[in-house]
Motif scaffolding. Structure first.
Motif, PDB file in Angstrom:
ATOM      1  N   GLY A  44       4.384  10.042  -5.954  1.00 55.01           N
ATOM      2  CA  GLY A  44       5.450   9.754  -5.001  1.00 55.01           C
ATOM      3  C   GLY A  44       6.815   9.876  -5.634  1.00 55.01           C
ATOM      4  O   GLY A  44       6.987  10.582  -6.610  1.00 55.01           O
ATOM      5  N   THR A  54       0.810  -1.218   0.000  1.00 55.61           N
ATOM      6  CA  THR A  54       0.000   0.000   0.000  1.00 55.61           C
ATOM      7  C   THR A  54       0.845   1.271   0.000  1.00 55.61           C
ATOM      8  O   THR A  54       0.377   2.319  -0.430  1.00 55.61           O
ATOM      9  CB  THR A  54      -0.938   0.023   1.221  1.00 55.61           C
ATOM     10  OG1 THR A  54      -0.151  -0.131   2.406  1.00 55.61           O
ATOM     11  CG2 THR A  54      -1.970  -1.086   1.138  1.00 55.61           C
ATOM     12  N   ARG A  55       2.076   1.199   0.478  1.00 58.08           N
ATOM     13  CA  ARG A  55       2.926   2.395   0.546  1.00 58.08           C
ATOM     14  C   ARG A  55       3.943   2.490  -0.577  1.00 58.08           C
ATOM     15  O   ARG A  55       4.661   3.474  -0.677  1.00 58.08           O
ATOM     16  CB  ARG A  55       3.633   2.460   1.891  1.00 58.08           C
ATOM     17  CG  ARG A  55       2.638   2.608   3.025  1.00 58.08           C
ATOM     18  CD  ARG A  55       3.235   2.886   4.352  1.00 58.08           C
ATOM     19  NE  ARG A  55       4.534   2.262   4.541  1.00 58.08           N
ATOM     20  CZ  ARG A  55       5.163   2.202   5.690  1.00 58.08           C
ATOM     21  NH1 ARG A  55       4.624   2.726   6.744  1.00 58.08           N
ATOM     22  NH2 ARG A  55       6.326   1.617   5.801  1.00 58.08           N
ATOM     23  N   GLY A  56       4.018   1.464  -1.446  1.00 60.82           N
ATOM     24  CA  GLY A  56       4.953   1.565  -2.552  1.00 60.82           C
ATOM     25  C   GLY A  56       5.380   0.217  -3.090  1.00 60.82           C
ATOM     26  O   GLY A  56       4.704  -0.793  -2.894  1.00 60.82           O
ATOM     27  N   ILE A  95      -1.690   8.610  -0.713  1.00 58.97           N
ATOM     28  CA  ILE A  95      -2.305   7.535   0.068  1.00 58.97           C
ATOM     29  C   ILE A  95      -3.561   8.044   0.772  1.00 58.97           C
ATOM     30  O   ILE A  95      -4.603   7.404   0.757  1.00 58.97           O
ATOM     31  CB  ILE A  95      -1.296   6.958   1.089  1.00 58.97           C
ATOM     32  CG1 ILE A  95      -0.149   6.259   0.347  1.00 58.97           C
ATOM     33  CG2 ILE A  95      -1.987   5.984   2.046  1.00 58.97           C
ATOM     34  CD1 ILE A  95       1.016   5.876   1.228  1.00 58.97           C
ATOM     35  N   TYR A 134      -6.410   8.694  -1.818  1.00 58.66           N
ATOM     36  CA  TYR A 134      -6.632   7.645  -2.823  1.00 58.66           C
ATOM     37  C   TYR A 134      -8.097   7.263  -2.968  1.00 58.66           C
ATOM     38  O   TYR A 134      -8.618   7.174  -4.065  1.00 58.66           O
ATOM     39  CB  TYR A 134      -5.781   6.413  -2.480  1.00 58.66           C
ATOM     40  CG  TYR A 134      -5.918   5.308  -3.488  1.00 58.66           C
ATOM     41  CD1 TYR A 134      -5.254   5.401  -4.704  1.00 58.66           C
ATOM     42  CD2 TYR A 134      -6.716   4.198  -3.240  1.00 58.66           C
ATOM     43  CE1 TYR A 134      -5.379   4.399  -5.651  1.00 58.66           C
ATOM     44  CE2 TYR A 134      -6.843   3.199  -4.178  1.00 58.66           C
ATOM     45  CZ  TYR A 134      -6.176   3.306  -5.382  1.00 58.66           C
ATOM     46  OH  TYR A 134      -6.304   2.324  -6.315  1.00 58.66           O
ATOM     47  N   LEU A 178       8.118   4.989  -3.656  1.00 56.07           N
ATOM     48  CA  LEU A 178       7.314   5.269  -2.465  1.00 56.07           C
ATOM     49  C   LEU A 178       6.158   6.192  -2.821  1.00 56.07           C
ATOM     50  O   LEU A 178       6.367   7.245  -3.428  1.00 56.07           O
ATOM     51  CB  LEU A 178       8.163   5.917  -1.377  1.00 56.07           C
ATOM     52  CG  LEU A 178       9.284   5.071  -0.808  1.00 56.07           C
ATOM     53  CD1 LEU A 178      10.100   5.884   0.189  1.00 56.07           C
ATOM     54  CD2 LEU A 178       8.730   3.829  -0.153  1.00 56.07           C
ATOM     55  N   ARG A 179       4.955   5.785  -2.447  1.00 56.38           N
ATOM     56  CA  ARG A 179       3.801   6.648  -2.667  1.00 56.38           C
ATOM     57  C   ARG A 179       3.852   7.813  -1.694  1.00 56.38           C
ATOM     58  O   ARG A 179       4.237   7.655  -0.542  1.00 56.38           O
ATOM     59  CB  ARG A 179       2.499   5.878  -2.432  1.00 56.38           C
ATOM     60  CG  ARG A 179       2.226   4.858  -3.481  1.00 56.38           C
ATOM     61  CD  ARG A 179       0.907   4.201  -3.200  1.00 56.38           C
ATOM     62  NE  ARG A 179       0.554   3.335  -4.302  1.00 56.38           N
ATOM     63  CZ  ARG A 179      -0.338   2.385  -4.213  1.00 56.38           C
ATOM     64  NH1 ARG A 179      -0.972   2.164  -3.086  1.00 56.38           N
ATOM     65  NH2 ARG A 179      -0.615   1.639  -5.258  1.00 56.38           N
ATOM     66  N   SER A 180       3.434   8.982  -2.134  1.00 58.55           N
ATOM     67  CA  SER A 180       3.403  10.137  -1.236  1.00 58.55           C
ATOM     68  C   SER A 180       2.273   9.951  -0.228  1.00 58.55           C
ATOM     69  O   SER A 180       1.261   9.315  -0.513  1.00 58.55           O
ATOM     70  CB  SER A 180       3.199  11.432  -2.025  1.00 58.55           C
ATOM     71  OG  SER A 180       1.878  11.505  -2.510  1.00 58.55           O
ATOM     72  N   SER A 181       2.452  10.501   0.960  1.00 62.07           N
ATOM     73  CA  SER A 181       1.426  10.371   1.996  1.00 62.07           C
ATOM     74  C   SER A 181       0.134  11.050   1.549  1.00 62.07           C
ATOM     75  O   SER A 181      -0.964  10.595   1.865  1.00 62.07           O
ATOM     76  CB  SER A 181       1.918  10.946   3.314  1.00 62.07           C
ATOM     77  OG  SER A 181       2.320  12.286   3.138  1.00 62.07           O
TER      78      SER A 181
END
Length: 136
Positions: free
Chosen positions: A116, A67-69, A100, A103, A94-97
Motif C-alpha cells: 500500500g 483492516t484497511r491500514g 486486502i 491477503y 493505507l493497504r492496497s485493495s
C-alpha cells in the motif's frame, strides 16, 4: 474507544503499577499500564501507558490499526514551545485493495511496494497548545 468503534466492551484485561513517578507518595495514580479491550463487534483495542519516558522524541504517540491500514499521530516532547513544521507528526498507511483482496490466499508476505501507500505529513498545532504551561 467505545465512541470510535461504536461497540461496547466485552472483556477487559489490565495490568499497571506505580513504578517511578508516584512510587513514594500516597497516590492512586498509576504511572504505567497495559490495557486490552475486546469489543462486542470483534474489534480489539490496546492502551499502553508510560508516564516516565520524558526523554522521548514524542510526548505521546497514538496509533489506530485496522483492516484497511494504520493512522499514527505524534505529540511533541515535553518542553517544546514551537511547532516545528519540518517534523512529521502524522502518518497514514493505507493497504492496497489488491493486498486486502489477496491477503487470505497468500502463502508469504508480499513485497513492501505491494502492501500500500504511506503518507507522512505535518499537521499544524494550535500555538495556544504549544504555550500551555507544564505541570511540575
Amino acid at each position: 474507544m467505545r465512541r470510535i468503534l461504536r461497540s461496547e466492551p466485552r472483556r477487559i484485561f489490565a495490568s499497571g503499577g506505580q513504578e517511578v513517578n508516584h512510587k513514594s507518595v500516597d497516590s492512586d495514580v498509576l504511572d504505567s499500564a497495559y490495557v486490552i479491550v475486546d469489543f462486542q463487534s470483534g474489534a480489539r483495542a490496546m492502551l499502553e501507558l508510560c508516564m516516565f519516558a520524558e526523554a522521548s522524541k514524542h510526548q505521546e504517540e497514538v496509533s489506530l490499526v485496522g483492516t484497511r491500514g494504520k493512522l499514527e499521530a505524534f505529540a511533541p516532547s515535553h518542553g517544546t514551545k514551537q511547532d516545528d513544521e519540518s517534523e512529521v507528526n502524522f502518518r497514514r498507511c493505507l493497504r492496497s485493495s489488491k493486498f486486502i483482496a489477496e491477503y487470505e490466499e497468500r502463502a508469504r508476505p508480499p513485497a513492501d511496494l505491494e502492501c500500500g501507500t504511506i503518507v507522512e505529513a505535518h499537521e499544524k498545532i494550535d500555538a495556544r497548545l504549544m504555550q500551555a504551561p507544564s505541570r511540575t
